[in-house]
Design an enzyme around this catalytic site. Structure first.
Site, PDB file in Angstrom:
ATOM      1  N   VAL A  14     -52.521  10.325   7.090  1.00  0.00           N
ATOM      2  CA  VAL A  14     -53.869   9.963   6.627  1.00  0.00           C
ATOM      3  C   VAL A  14     -54.620   9.213   7.729  1.00  0.00           C
ATOM      4  O   VAL A  14     -55.768   9.509   8.043  1.00  0.00           O
ATOM      5  CB  VAL A  14     -53.805   9.088   5.349  1.00  0.00           C
ATOM      6  N   THR A  38     -46.620  -1.441  12.380  1.00  0.00           N
ATOM      7  CA  THR A  38     -45.445  -2.142  11.854  1.00  0.00           C
ATOM      8  C   THR A  38     -44.232  -1.879  12.753  1.00  0.00           C
ATOM      9  O   THR A  38     -43.222  -2.554  12.648  1.00  0.00           O
ATOM     10  CB  THR A  38     -45.099  -1.681  10.421  1.00  0.00           C
ATOM     11  N   GLN A  76     -51.115   2.615   5.545  1.00  0.00           N
ATOM     12  CA  GLN A  76     -49.718   2.390   5.874  1.00  0.00           C
ATOM     13  C   GLN A  76     -48.786   2.731   4.709  1.00  0.00           C
ATOM     14  O   GLN A  76     -47.639   3.080   4.914  1.00  0.00           O
ATOM     15  CB  GLN A  76     -49.517   0.935   6.301  1.00  0.00           C
ATOM     16  N   ARG A 105     -55.029   0.366  -7.245  1.00  0.00           N
ATOM     17  CA  ARG A 105     -56.120   1.158  -7.847  1.00  0.00           C
ATOM     18  C   ARG A 105     -56.522   0.706  -9.237  1.00  0.00           C
ATOM     19  O   ARG A 105     -57.703   0.642  -9.562  1.00  0.00           O
ATOM     20  CB  ARG A 105     -55.724   2.640  -7.926  1.00  0.00           C
ATOM     21  N   CYS A 138     -54.926  11.869  -4.249  1.00  0.00           N
ATOM     22  CA  CYS A 138     -55.527  13.051  -3.604  1.00  0.00           C
ATOM     23  C   CYS A 138     -55.915  14.147  -4.595  1.00  0.00           C
ATOM     24  O   CYS A 138     -57.025  14.706  -4.511  1.00  0.00           O
ATOM     25  CB  CYS A 138     -54.572  13.596  -2.546  1.00  0.00           C
ATOM     26  N   GLN A 165     -48.949  21.256  -4.482  1.00  0.00           N
ATOM     27  CA  GLN A 165     -49.278  20.243  -3.477  1.00  0.00           C
ATOM     28  C   GLN A 165     -48.499  20.438  -2.170  1.00  0.00           C
ATOM     29  O   GLN A 165     -47.293  20.690  -2.187  1.00  0.00           O
ATOM     30  CB  GLN A 165     -49.035  18.844  -4.056  1.00  0.00           C
ATOM     31  N   GLU A 243     -47.418  10.825 -10.533  1.00  0.00           N
ATOM     32  CA  GLU A 243     -48.504  11.638  -9.980  1.00  0.00           C
ATOM     33  C   GLU A 243     -49.321  12.270 -11.129  1.00  0.00           C
ATOM     34  O   GLU A 243     -50.551  12.329 -11.068  1.00  0.00           O
ATOM     35  CB  GLU A 243     -47.897  12.727  -9.080  1.00  0.00           C
ATOM     36  N   ARG A 271     -44.687  20.133  -5.878  1.00  0.00           N
ATOM     37  CA  ARG A 271     -44.749  20.204  -4.408  1.00  0.00           C
ATOM     38  C   ARG A 271     -44.353  21.610  -3.981  1.00  0.00           C
ATOM     39  O   ARG A 271     -43.333  22.131  -4.451  1.00  0.00           O
ATOM     40  CB  ARG A 271     -43.768  19.176  -3.823  1.00  0.00           C
ATOM     41  N   HIS A 278     -54.039  20.708  -1.007  1.00  0.00           N
ATOM     42  CA  HIS A 278     -53.512  20.789  -2.363  1.00  0.00           C
ATOM     43  C   HIS A 278     -54.348  21.778  -3.167  1.00  0.00           C
ATOM     44  O   HIS A 278     -55.586  21.767  -3.116  1.00  0.00           O
ATOM     45  CB  HIS A 278     -53.597  19.426  -3.057  1.00  0.00           C
ATOM     46  N   GLN A 354     -56.168  17.647   1.280  1.00  0.00           N
ATOM     47  CA  GLN A 354     -55.809  16.347   0.669  1.00  0.00           C
ATOM     48  C   GLN A 354     -55.809  15.223   1.690  1.00  0.00           C
ATOM     49  O   GLN A 354     -55.812  14.052   1.312  1.00  0.00           O
ATOM     50  CB  GLN A 354     -54.463  16.462  -0.056  1.00  0.00           C
TER      51      GLN A 354
HETATM   52  P1  NAP Z   1     -47.170   8.569   6.836  1.00  0.00           P
HETATM   53  O1  NAP Z   1     -47.623   9.810   7.548  1.00  0.00           O
HETATM   54  O2  NAP Z   1     -45.724   8.517   6.482  1.00  0.00           O
HETATM   55  O3  NAP Z   1     -47.560   7.314   7.767  1.00  0.00           O
HETATM   56  C1  NAP Z   1     -47.342   5.974   7.385  1.00  0.00           C
HETATM   57  C2  NAP Z   1     -46.813   5.178   8.572  1.00  0.00           C
HETATM   58  O4  NAP Z   1     -45.517   5.613   8.922  1.00  0.00           O
HETATM   59  C3  NAP Z   1     -47.576   5.302   9.876  1.00  0.00           C
HETATM   60  O5  NAP Z   1     -48.734   4.565   9.874  1.00  0.00           O
HETATM   61  C4  NAP Z   1     -46.570   4.785  10.893  1.00  0.00           C
HETATM   62  O6  NAP Z   1     -46.633   3.352  10.877  1.00  0.00           O
HETATM   63  C5  NAP Z   1     -45.242   5.208  10.281  1.00  0.00           C
HETATM   64  N1  NAP Z   1     -44.601   6.350  10.953  1.00  0.00           N
HETATM   65  C6  NAP Z   1     -43.276   6.489  11.032  1.00  0.00           C
HETATM   66  N2  NAP Z   1     -42.956   7.617  11.670  1.00  0.00           N
HETATM   67  C7  NAP Z   1     -44.089   8.215  12.019  1.00  0.00           C
HETATM   68  C8  NAP Z   1     -44.399   9.438  12.698  1.00  0.00           C
HETATM   69  N3  NAP Z   1     -43.454  10.247  13.161  1.00  0.00           N
HETATM   70  N4  NAP Z   1     -45.691   9.782  12.854  1.00  0.00           N
HETATM   71  C9  NAP Z   1     -46.659   8.981  12.383  1.00  0.00           C
HETATM   72  N5  NAP Z   1     -46.423   7.815  11.740  1.00  0.00           N
HETATM   73  C10 NAP Z   1     -45.141   7.430  11.546  1.00  0.00           C
HETATM   74  O7  NAP Z   1     -47.955   8.347   5.487  1.00  0.00           O
HETATM   75  P2  NAP Z   1     -49.326   9.018   4.985  1.00  0.00           P
HETATM   76  O8  NAP Z   1     -49.056  10.359   4.424  1.00  0.00           O
HETATM   77  O9  NAP Z   1     -50.341   8.904   6.040  1.00  0.00           O
HETATM   78  O10 NAP Z   1     -49.667   8.079   3.730  1.00  0.00           O
HETATM   79  C11 NAP Z   1     -50.173   6.769   3.878  1.00  0.00           C
HETATM   80  C12 NAP Z   1     -50.649   6.267   2.518  1.00  0.00           C
HETATM   81  O11 NAP Z   1     -51.704   7.124   2.048  1.00  0.00           O
HETATM   82  C13 NAP Z   1     -49.575   6.299   1.423  1.00  0.00           C
HETATM   83  O12 NAP Z   1     -49.752   5.200   0.568  1.00  0.00           O
HETATM   84  C14 NAP Z   1     -49.872   7.579   0.665  1.00  0.00           C
HETATM   85  O13 NAP Z   1     -49.441   7.530  -0.667  1.00  0.00           O
HETATM   86  C15 NAP Z   1     -51.391   7.612   0.752  1.00  0.00           C
HETATM   87  N6  NAP Z   1     -51.950   8.964   0.635  1.00  0.00           N
HETATM   88  C16 NAP Z   1     -51.408   9.979   1.356  1.00  0.00           C
HETATM   89  C17 NAP Z   1     -51.963  11.251   1.250  1.00  0.00           C
HETATM   90  C18 NAP Z   1     -51.397  12.421   2.028  1.00  0.00           C
HETATM   91  O14 NAP Z   1     -51.860  13.537   1.805  1.00  0.00           O
HETATM   92  N7  NAP Z   1     -50.422  12.241   2.929  1.00  0.00           N
HETATM   93  C19 NAP Z   1     -53.050  11.460   0.414  1.00  0.00           C
HETATM   94  C20 NAP Z   1     -53.603  10.372  -0.300  1.00  0.00           C
HETATM   95  C21 NAP Z   1     -53.038   9.129  -0.161  1.00  0.00           C
HETATM   96  P3  NAP Z   1     -46.367   2.443  12.149  1.00  0.00           P
HETATM   97  O15 NAP Z   1     -47.336   2.793  13.239  1.00  0.00           O
HETATM   98  O16 NAP Z   1     -46.596   1.052  11.652  1.00  0.00           O
HETATM   99  O17 NAP Z   1     -44.956   2.738  12.531  1.00  0.00           O
END
Ligand code: NAP
Length: 371
Positions: A14, A38, A76, A105, A138, A165, A243, A271, A278, A354
């Site tokens: 995201v 982090t 995050q 939320r 999403c 999704q 969800e 999923r 999605h 999404q």
């Molecule tokens: P994510 O890709 O897992 O990223 C979260 C954190 O994981 C990053 O900021 C990074 O933090 C760390 N990380 C660890 N390994 C990584 C890698 N190989 N590449 C990039 N980052 C890595 O999570 P996300 O999907 O963006 O979701 C973040 C939040 O948004 C969650 O609460 C989720 O529920 C929500 N959300 C997600 C979506 C979606 O479609 N994915 C949609 C709506 C809401 P550091 O830099 O601190 O290590």
């Protein structure tokens, strides 16, 4: 004076989509960004337009650094929000908190942001001094943009949905699992996919590989490739997944509907192995019998991102697949027809990215409101 805006979680799915959109729209000219991590503290700041920004990544758990910010925007995830948000607030931090995670939320002091639907409420809340703005789930955002006209005109009695999704909805770890699964199968197919091999043998071999203990399923828990997962997030007491639970709860909060006005929404969240975007299929009970032309007009007039895909096979294959809208802000809705259940029952199918409208875009837009 330009405001200090802290970015946490910008490396993730995201967060990186958010940064890309903000660069496209020149948003960074309006404030001073400060980047946190982090896990990468002390490493170089992100690259913008091939230039690395001066400075180093700060520690996302350093309260003193965070307290200095006017606005924090975090993608995050839940663990971070649960840990940092309460401490910051109880320490007297009065800045704006913008978040992609779901935890805050439903709090009464939080606004769920989806401005094409609840822009007036967002602006009113800012005037009223609210400080916490959270992106909706999403599938909720994508459903609300697709059916915005029907919601706005109060035409919906209830909705039954099924979602399809994408893997990237589960975050970067989930998508790595999917790609490793592709790689694993490819190693076998590379040697065995020729016309002389019996197709049933290939099917049997592939099934065997996917059932092995060493098949990569760290995040997805079971294979996602050539399979599907009929459960997303934790279990609620009523048997819904979290969800599924969010669909009715968040939609009605965004619409500010309470008690007898609540729109009933329920279904299954699933999923699938799509990379991004999605999809959702809807069965909608309308409050009255409206003809399809009027329904399509009401839907397409609601916002500039939604578009009607004619209920034809060729159009649906061209314009109503995840691949066809990946990376765009488009919200196509098609397969629109009256269900054989009766004239008030509408069937439809919609898709959205999404990571854009389902996550990053509403956060980017609320940041602009606040600035
Ligand atoms: P994510 O890709 O897992 O990223 C979260 C954190 O994981 C990053 O900021 C990074 O933090 C760390 N990380 C660890 N390994 C990584 C890698 N190989 N590449 C990039 N980052 C890595 O999570 P996300 O999907 O963006 O979701 C973040 C939040 O948004 C969650 O609460 C989720 O529920 C929500 N959300 C997600 C979506 C979606 O479609 N994915 C949609 C709506 C809401 P550091 O830099 O601190 O290590």
């Amino acid at each position: 004076m330009k405001k200090l805006v802290g970015f946490v979680g910008w490396r993730g799915m995201v967060g990186s989509v958010l940064l890309k959109r903000m660069l496209e729209e020149n948003d960074f000219e309006k404030f001073i960004p400060v980047f946190f991590s982090t896990s990468q503290v002390g490493k170089k700041n992100p690259k913008f337009k091939k230039k690395i920004l001066p400075g180093f990544l700060k520690d996302a758990y350093n309260l003193e650094e965070l307290m200095e910010l006017d606005i924090i925007i975090t993608c995050q995830g839940s663990d971070y929000t649960q840990k940092i948000y309460p401490i910051l607030r109880s320490s007297g931090w009065l800045g704006y908190w913008i978040d992609a995670a779901s935890d805050l939320r439903m709090n009464k002091d939080s606004v769920i942001v989806l401005d094409p639907i609840n822009g007036k409420n967002i602006k009113q809340s800012i005037e009223n001094g609210l400080k916490t703005f959270i992106g909706s789930n999403c599938t909720v955002s994508l459903m609300m943009l697709a059916l915005g006209g029907l919601f706005r005109n109060n035409l919906i009695e209830w909705i039954s949905f099924s979602t399809y999704q994408a893997a990237s909805g589960g975050g970067s770890g989930y998508i790595m699992d999917l790609l490793q699964q592709v790689y694993c199968l490819n190693k076998y197919l590379y040697k065995n996919l020729d016309l002389s091999t019996s197709i049933l043998k290939i099917e049997k071999d592939i099934t065997k590989i996917m059932n092995k203990n060493n098949f990569p399923v760290k995040n997805s828990l079971v294979p996602l490739i050539l399979n599907l997962i009929p459960w997303i997030d934790s279990r609620m007491n009523n048997g819904q997944s979290r969800e599924e639970w969010k669909m009715e709860k968040e939609t009605n909060k965004i619409l500010k509907k309470k008690n007898k006005d609540i729109i009933k929404i329920d279904g299954n969240c699933v999923r699938i192995g799509a990379l991004r975007c999605h999809s959702q299929s809807f069965l909608i009970k309308l409050k009255k019998n409206i003809n399809i032309n009027d329904i399509e007009r009401i839907i397409s007039n609601d916002n500039k991102w939604v578009s009607i895909v004619p209920n034809e096979k060729s159009e649906s294959l061209k314009k109503l697949t995840p691949l066809s809208i990946t990376g765009t802000l488009k919200i196509p809705i098609g397969r629109i027809r009256k269900s054989s259940l009766g004239q008030k029952y509408l069937s439809a199918f919609s898709i959205g990215d999404q990571l854009l409208w389902g996550a990053a875009e509403p956060l980017r837009r609320v940041l602009k409101f606040l600035l």
